[in-house]
Design a protein around this motif. Structure first.
Motif, mmCIF file in Angstrom:
data_model
loop_
_atom_site.group_PDB
_atom_site.id
_atom_site.type_symbol
_atom_site.label_atom_id
_atom_site.label_comp_id
_atom_site.label_asym_id
_atom_site.label_seq_id
_atom_site.Cartn_x
_atom_site.Cartn_y
_atom_site.Cartn_z
ATOM 1 N N ALA A 129 1.000 -1.214 -0.012
ATOM 2 C CA ALA A 129 0.160 -0.101 0.065
ATOM 3 C C ALA A 129 0.851 1.215 0.282
ATOM 4 N N VAL A 130 1.885 1.140 0.756
ATOM 5 C CA VAL A 130 2.674 2.378 0.702
ATOM 6 C C VAL A 130 3.618 2.616 -0.516
ATOM 7 N N GLY A 170 5.679 7.731 -1.548
ATOM 8 C CA GLY A 170 6.415 6.943 -0.692
ATOM 9 C C GLY A 170 6.268 6.688 0.983
ATOM 10 N N LEU A 171 7.171 6.675 1.560
ATOM 11 C CA LEU A 171 7.428 6.512 3.072
ATOM 12 C C LEU A 171 7.370 7.987 3.593
ATOM 13 N N LEU A 172 6.351 8.294 4.407
ATOM 14 C CA LEU A 172 6.495 9.463 5.152
ATOM 15 C C LEU A 172 7.108 9.703 6.406
ATOM 16 N N PRO A 173 7.602 10.822 6.699
ATOM 17 C CA PRO A 173 8.581 10.820 7.973
ATOM 18 C C PRO A 173 7.375 11.318 9.012
ATOM 19 N N ALA A 205 6.675 0.964 9.976
ATOM 20 C CA ALA A 205 6.516 2.062 9.804
ATOM 21 C C ALA A 205 5.393 2.200 8.490
ATOM 22 N N CYS A 206 5.233 1.247 7.791
ATOM 23 C CA CYS A 206 4.090 1.280 6.773
ATOM 24 C C CYS A 206 2.926 0.926 7.346
ATOM 25 N N GLU A 207 2.957 0.164 8.368
ATOM 26 C CA GLU A 207 1.687 -0.222 9.093
ATOM 27 C C GLU A 207 1.043 1.142 9.686
ATOM 28 N N ALA A 230 -2.517 5.988 10.125
ATOM 29 C CA ALA A 230 -2.515 7.250 10.431
ATOM 30 C C ALA A 230 -3.479 7.833 9.184
ATOM 31 N N GLN A 231 -3.212 7.532 7.855
ATOM 32 C CA GLN A 231 -3.854 7.922 6.875
ATOM 33 C C GLN A 231 -5.278 7.727 6.745
ATOM 34 N N SER A 232 -5.551 6.487 7.393
ATOM 35 C CA SER A 232 -7.214 6.074 7.256
ATOM 36 C C SER A 232 -7.998 6.889 8.207
ATOM 37 N N SER A 233 -7.305 7.655 9.094
ATOM 38 C CA SER A 233 -8.085 8.523 10.116
ATOM 39 C C SER A 233 -8.636 9.826 9.575
#
Length: 255
Positions: free
Chosen positions: A120-121, A127-130, A197-199, A204-207
């Motif tokens: 998904a990421v 990509g991967l966000l900080p 980190a991906c999980e 977090a994005q789903s919120s």
């Protein structure tokens, strides 16, 4: 866990190779225990100690929970079996892993997964966000490789290793995650952290709420902080405990 009976190869290989086999089989079992496997379709490989072009990889068709030290398949860079085995290897797995082992003398273990959150990421343009402490470790040493279809084209090897460079973490866009390291323990720890980190990112994005990025100056100092936290041991800080857990629950990986 009962597996197909394969005679032990312990007395037919060097002590160093046997230890590598045990660690690699343990890594497969751990990936299965965390639910990060994808039936029989991902792979972890490890260079055979004191060789330049031989590595161990999973028997194609066995679940990760069935992998043992003895049923791992030993192949060379040409894809030829170095020792007898009734099993074949995944051709896409061979393409990816042979490329990294050949290009990176420090990559003694290469770990590739198709976890749902990792894929998904990998589909996200940024990509991967900080946004989490966990994300900082891969972000300090992260590469990306664009999707070229199922990895069966030998010509992709050149582009993959060029994109990887000296990184230990890689996101294969639209595909999954990859780590490489000088030991199985380190490659597993790197994957554990990147997967977490991906999980976290997907949750977090789903919120639907606005996300708070971590300041760049904190990212810049993460490697020194990592060395302090692990006492310089990296993956070895947790690996012995993980092996003890496996031996309590199912020691057959050492067969």
């Amino acid at each position: 866990m009962q597996t197909d009976s394969v005679p032990s190869v312990q007395h037919n290989v060097t002590e160093q190779e046997w230890q590598m086999r045990v660690n690699l089989a343990a890594c497969y079992r751990l990936i299965a225990s965390y639910g990060w496997d994808d039936l029989v379709f991902t792979h972890i490989s490890a260079r055979v100690p004191d060789t330049e072009d031989e590595f161990l990889i999973n028997p194609y068709g066995l679940l990760f929970e069935e992998i043992t030290a003895s049923n791992l398949v030993k192949v060379n860079q040409a894809g030829e079996k170095v020792s007898p085995s009734e099993y074949d290897v995944n051709p896409a797995g061979f393409t990816i892993h042979s490329a990294v082992h050949e290009a990176r003398s420090d990559a003694h273990c290469v770990l590739h997964l198709h976890t749902s959150d990792g894929v998904a990421v990998s589909t996200q343009k940024q990509g991967l966000l900080p946004i989490s402490q966990q994300s900082l470790f891969p972000l300090s040493n992260l590469a990306y490789h664009d999707y070229e279809g199922i990895a069966l084209n030998p010509e992709e090897k050149v582009r993959l290793v060029a994109d990887l460079g000296n990184a230990h973490f890689m996101i294969l866009r639209n595909h999954g995650l990859l780590t490489c390291a000088s030991s199985v323990a380190d490659a597993f720890l790197y994957m554990y952290i990147m997967q977490k980190a991906c999980e976290i990112q997907i949750k977090a994005q789903s919120s639907g709420n606005e996300l708070t990025p971590i300041p760049a100056q904190i990212l810049a100092g993460i490697q020194a902080a990592s060395d302090e936290v692990t006492k310089g041991a990296n993956g070895d800080i947790a690996w012995p405990a993980l092996l003890r857990k496996l031996r309590r629950t199912d020691p057959s990986f050492e067969e």
